[in-house]
Design a protein around this motif. Structure first.
Motif, PDB file in Angstrom:
ATOM      1  N   LEU A 173      69.839  37.848  39.835  1.00 44.31           N
ATOM      2  CA  LEU A 173      69.291  38.982  39.081  1.00 44.31           C
ATOM      3  C   LEU A 173      70.298  39.498  38.068  1.00 44.31           C
ATOM      4  O   LEU A 173      69.923  39.882  36.953  1.00 44.31           O
ATOM      5  N   GLN A 174      71.573  39.506  38.435  1.00 41.95           N
ATOM      6  CA  GLN A 174      72.608  39.930  37.495  1.00 41.95           C
ATOM      7  C   GLN A 174      72.618  39.027  36.267  1.00 41.95           C
ATOM      8  O   GLN A 174      72.724  39.497  35.129  1.00 41.95           O
ATOM      9  N   ALA A 175      72.519  37.715  36.507  1.00 39.88           N
ATOM     10  CA  ALA A 175      72.541  36.772  35.389  1.00 39.88           C
ATOM     11  C   ALA A 175      71.302  36.912  34.519  1.00 39.88           C
ATOM     12  O   ALA A 175      71.381  36.850  33.282  1.00 39.88           O
ATOM     13  N   LEU A 176      70.144  37.121  35.135  1.00 38.79           N
ATOM     14  CA  LEU A 176      68.925  37.320  34.355  1.00 38.79           C
ATOM     15  C   LEU A 176      69.031  38.578  33.502  1.00 38.79           C
ATOM     16  O   LEU A 176      68.622  38.585  32.336  1.00 38.79           O
ATOM     17  N   ALA A 177      69.574  39.655  34.085  1.00 39.01           N
ATOM     18  CA  ALA A 177      69.734  40.891  33.323  1.00 39.01           C
ATOM     19  C   ALA A 177      70.690  40.689  32.153  1.00 39.01           C
ATOM     20  O   ALA A 177      70.472  41.214  31.057  1.00 39.01           O
ATOM     21  N   ARG A 178      71.750  39.924  32.372  1.00 37.23           N
ATOM     22  CA  ARG A 178      72.726  39.677  31.310  1.00 37.23           C
ATOM     23  C   ARG A 178      72.106  38.893  30.156  1.00 37.23           C
ATOM     24  O   ARG A 178      72.406  39.143  28.984  1.00 37.23           O
ATOM     25  N   ASP A 179      71.210  37.965  30.485  1.00 41.92           N
ATOM     26  CA  ASP A 179      70.622  37.092  29.459  1.00 41.92           C
ATOM     27  C   ASP A 179      69.218  37.526  29.055  1.00 41.92           C
ATOM     28  O   ASP A 179      68.517  36.784  28.363  1.00 41.92           O
ATOM     29  N   ALA A 180      68.802  38.725  29.482  1.00 41.93           N
ATOM     30  CA  ALA A 180      67.403  39.130  29.311  1.00 41.93           C
ATOM     31  C   ALA A 180      66.959  39.180  27.864  1.00 41.93           C
ATOM     32  O   ALA A 180      65.778  38.974  27.564  1.00 41.93           O
ATOM     33  N   PHE A 181      67.889  39.457  26.933  1.00 45.41           N
ATOM     34  CA  PHE A 181      67.483  39.643  25.537  1.00 45.41           C
ATOM     35  C   PHE A 181      67.543  38.359  24.723  1.00 45.41           C
ATOM     36  O   PHE A 181      67.274  38.375  23.523  1.00 45.41           O
ATOM     37  N   GLN A 182      67.886  37.265  25.369  1.00 43.92           N
ATOM     38  CA  GLN A 182      67.847  35.985  24.678  1.00 43.92           C
ATOM     39  C   GLN A 182      66.423  35.438  24.735  1.00 43.92           C
ATOM     40  O   GLN A 182      65.736  35.591  25.757  1.00 43.92           O
ATOM     41  N   PRO A 183      65.964  34.804  23.660  1.00 45.51           N
ATOM     42  CA  PRO A 183      64.576  34.296  23.615  1.00 45.51           C
ATOM     43  C   PRO A 183      64.423  33.029  24.453  1.00 45.51           C
ATOM     44  O   PRO A 183      64.220  31.926  23.926  1.00 45.51           O
ATOM     45  N   LEU A 184      64.520  33.185  25.771  1.00 38.99           N
ATOM     46  CA  LEU A 184      64.433  32.048  26.685  1.00 38.99           C
ATOM     47  C   LEU A 184      63.178  32.159  27.542  1.00 38.99           C
ATOM     48  O   LEU A 184      62.776  33.260  27.936  1.00 38.99           O
ATOM     49  N   SER A 185      62.572  31.029  27.861  1.00 44.70           N
ATOM     50  CA  SER A 185      61.442  31.009  28.778  1.00 44.70           C
ATOM     51  C   SER A 185      61.948  31.085  30.210  1.00 44.70           C
ATOM     52  O   SER A 185      63.138  30.909  30.483  1.00 44.70           O
ATOM     53  N   GLY A 209      61.297  41.969  44.075  1.00 44.63           N
ATOM     54  CA  GLY A 209      59.921  42.275  44.419  1.00 44.63           C
ATOM     55  C   GLY A 209      58.931  42.024  43.312  1.00 44.63           C
ATOM     56  O   GLY A 209      57.838  42.599  43.318  1.00 44.63           O
ATOM     57  N   CYS A 210      59.286  41.185  42.341  1.00 44.84           N
ATOM     58  CA  CYS A 210      58.378  40.885  41.244  1.00 44.84           C
ATOM     59  C   CYS A 210      58.671  39.482  40.722  1.00 44.84           C
ATOM     60  O   CYS A 210      59.610  38.821  41.183  1.00 44.84           O
ATOM     61  N   SER A 211      57.896  39.043  39.751  1.00 44.82           N
ATOM     62  CA  SER A 211      58.113  37.729  39.161  1.00 44.82           C
ATOM     63  C   SER A 211      59.271  37.796  38.164  1.00 44.82           C
ATOM     64  O   SER A 211      59.611  38.877  37.670  1.00 44.82           O
ATOM     65  N   PRO A 212      59.892  36.634  37.830  1.00 44.82           N
ATOM     66  CA  PRO A 212      60.933  36.640  36.794  1.00 44.82           C
ATOM     67  C   PRO A 212      60.431  37.202  35.467  1.00 44.82           C
ATOM     68  O   PRO A 212      61.153  37.937  34.788  1.00 44.82           O
ATOM     69  N   LYS A 213      59.199  36.879  35.121  1.00 46.10           N
ATOM     70  CA  LYS A 213      58.640  37.367  33.858  1.00 46.10           C
ATOM     71  C   LYS A 213      58.579  38.888  33.843  1.00 46.10           C
ATOM     72  O   LYS A 213      58.978  39.535  32.864  1.00 46.10           O
ATOM     73  N   ASP A 214      58.091  39.482  34.935  1.00 52.55           N
ATOM     74  CA  ASP A 214      58.006  40.942  34.998  1.00 52.55           C
ATOM     75  C   ASP A 214      59.390  41.578  35.062  1.00 52.55           C
ATOM     76  O   ASP A 214      59.609  42.663  34.505  1.00 52.55           O
ATOM     77  N   TYR A 215      60.325  40.931  35.747  1.00 46.03           N
ATOM     78  CA  TYR A 215      61.685  41.461  35.836  1.00 46.03           C
ATOM     79  C   TYR A 215      62.328  41.508  34.451  1.00 46.03           C
ATOM     80  O   TYR A 215      62.899  42.525  34.048  1.00 46.03           O
ATOM     81  N   LEU A 216      62.211  40.411  33.698  1.00 45.44           N
ATOM     82  CA  LEU A 216      62.770  40.363  32.350  1.00 45.44           C
ATOM     83  C   LEU A 216      62.051  41.338  31.425  1.00 45.44           C
ATOM     84  O   LEU A 216      62.683  42.015  30.601  1.00 45.44           O
ATOM     85  N   LEU A 217      60.726  41.414  31.576  1.00 45.88           N
ATOM     86  CA  LEU A 217      59.950  42.306  30.719  1.00 45.88           C
ATOM     87  C   LEU A 217      60.356  43.758  30.929  1.00 45.88           C
ATOM     88  O   LEU A 217      60.476  44.526  29.961  1.00 45.88           O
ATOM     89  N   GLY A 218      60.591  44.145  32.180  1.00 52.30           N
ATOM     90  CA  GLY A 218      61.008  45.515  32.450  1.00 52.30           C
ATOM     91  C   GLY A 218      62.323  45.852  31.771  1.00 52.30           C
ATOM     92  O   GLY A 218      62.491  46.942  31.207  1.00 52.30           O
ATOM     93  N   ILE A 219      63.273  44.920  31.805  1.00 53.17           N
ATOM     94  CA  ILE A 219      64.571  45.146  31.161  1.00 53.17           C
ATOM     95  C   ILE A 219      64.400  45.217  29.651  1.00 53.17           C
ATOM     96  O   ILE A 219      64.966  46.084  28.973  1.00 53.17           O
ATOM     97  N   ARG A 220      63.628  44.298  29.101  1.00 50.60           N
ATOM     98  CA  ARG A 220      63.443  44.257  27.646  1.00 50.60           C
ATOM     99  C   ARG A 220      62.748  45.515  27.135  1.00 50.60           C
ATOM    100  O   ARG A 220      63.167  46.111  26.135  1.00 50.60           O
ATOM    101  N   LEU A 221      61.687  45.924  27.795  1.00 52.30           N
ATOM    102  CA  LEU A 221      60.956  47.100  27.322  1.00 52.30           C
ATOM    103  C   LEU A 221      61.767  48.375  27.518  1.00 52.30           C
ATOM    104  O   LEU A 221      61.676  49.309  26.709  1.00 52.30           O
ATOM    105  N   GLY A 222      62.561  48.428  28.583  1.00 52.27           N
ATOM    106  CA  GLY A 222      63.424  49.589  28.761  1.00 52.27           C
ATOM    107  C   GLY A 222      64.401  49.738  27.610  1.00 52.27           C
ATOM    108  O   GLY A 222      64.601  50.842  27.073  1.00 52.27           O
TER     109      GLY A 222
END
Length: 297
Positions: A173-185, A209-222
């Motif tokens: 999760l830490q790594a996903l949060a770090r890379d959340a703003f990169q245009p990666l699938s 407690g959610c999918s990777p897509k929703d986890y990344l989306l939450g960080i991006r929209l925040g």
């Protein structure tokens, strides 16, 4: 010899609509009597702070309990447990119920299939239980709301205290949060970690407690909300900053998830930020000192 302190509550229908209510709280230590066999109609979190004992769940197996540990007692599940008669243990227990238990279970905070959970420490859970104990004073008009709020806090503290979770969170999760703003699938994120998309989905579901897509989306929209509220960047620039090359797609996604368009959100929340925007988290207990302005000349 053992010592017990406990209080039990009967919240009304209106309090149940808050999502969680506390039905009871207790502190016990020593060579306590065994509990059960029994089956309850509500949830109980039994936090073993020190000592050892045993637990028998629905499968009938007797397993050792070594502190610090959490015993989950869930509705309709037979259980039987007790402290070691020679050494005893120190426990805190909280009885609770409410419609939010279903969501907390889906998110993985309550684990019916894992009734015995090793903990790294019990400082956080004990603090939440302490709030319930203090709220349980006789005649407290805020009793039901205070104890119900502390149940939410307890569930978060127990999730954070699990021995299989790093204090800094799951590395994936830490790594996903770090890379959340990169245009990666999601598949590209998974490949970066040497995982299949299915393995990544399992890891994120377990940790967040959610999918990777929703986890990344939450960080991006925040982050997008922060940029819209505190900067004058055009919407297209905000979209690029949070990983979307297509501003029209970003706007549709933002409106669908947030409930309003980016420009409308900016109109509602936008404000100038003299001195610039900061990512540094302030300390609420030690706010900066505000120097009064001198008289106008």
């Amino acid at each position: 010899m053992y010592h017990t302190w406990m209080r039990f509550f009967t919240p009304g229908p209106l309090h149940h609509r808050l999502g969680l209510v506390c039905l009871g709280v207790g502190l016990q230590h020593g060579a306590l009597p065994t509990v059960g066999p029994r089956t309850l109609d509500h949830h109980v979190a039994v936090v073993i702070n020190s000592g050892s004992g045993w637990f028998i769940g629905a499968d009938g197996r007797r397993v050792p309990v070594i502190a610090p540990s959490l015993i989950w007692l869930t509705p309709g599940t037979p259980h039987h447990y007790g402290a070691d008669p020679g050494t005893g243990w120190d426990e805190s227990f909280v009885d609770f119920t409410g419609p939010a238990t279903a969501t907390y279970t889906e998110l993985g905070y309550i684990e019916p299939d894992r009734p015995l959970v090793p903990l790294a420490d019990t400082a956080g859970p004990r603090a939440a239980v302490g709030r319930m104990v203090r709220a349980a004073r006789r005649g407290n008009p805020l009793l039901e709301v205070e104890t119900g709020a502390a149940v939410h806090e307890l569930l978060v503290a127990l999730r954070r205290a699990r021995a299989d979770v790093s204090p800094d969170g799951d590395p994936v999760l830490q790594a996903l949060a770090r890379d959340a703003f990169q245009p990666l699938s999601v598949a590209e994120h998974a490949a970066r970690h040497g995982m299949t998309p299915a393995e990544l989905r399992t890891a994120v579901r377990r940790g967040a407690g959610c999918s990777p897509k929703d986890y990344l989306l939450g960080i991006r929209l925040g982050r997008a909300k922060e940029l819209l509220a505190a900067t004058d960047l055009p919407v297209a620039a905000v979209a690029r900053r949070v990983g979307y090359d297509d501003p029209a797609y970003f706007s549709r996604l933002f409106a669908r998830r947030v409930g309003t368009a980016p420009v409308r959100f900016r109109d509602q929340q936008g404000r100038s930020v003299p001195g610039g925007w900061s990512d540094q988290v302030p300390d609420p207990e030690h706010p900066p000192t505000i120097t009064p302005l001198g008289p106008a000349l």
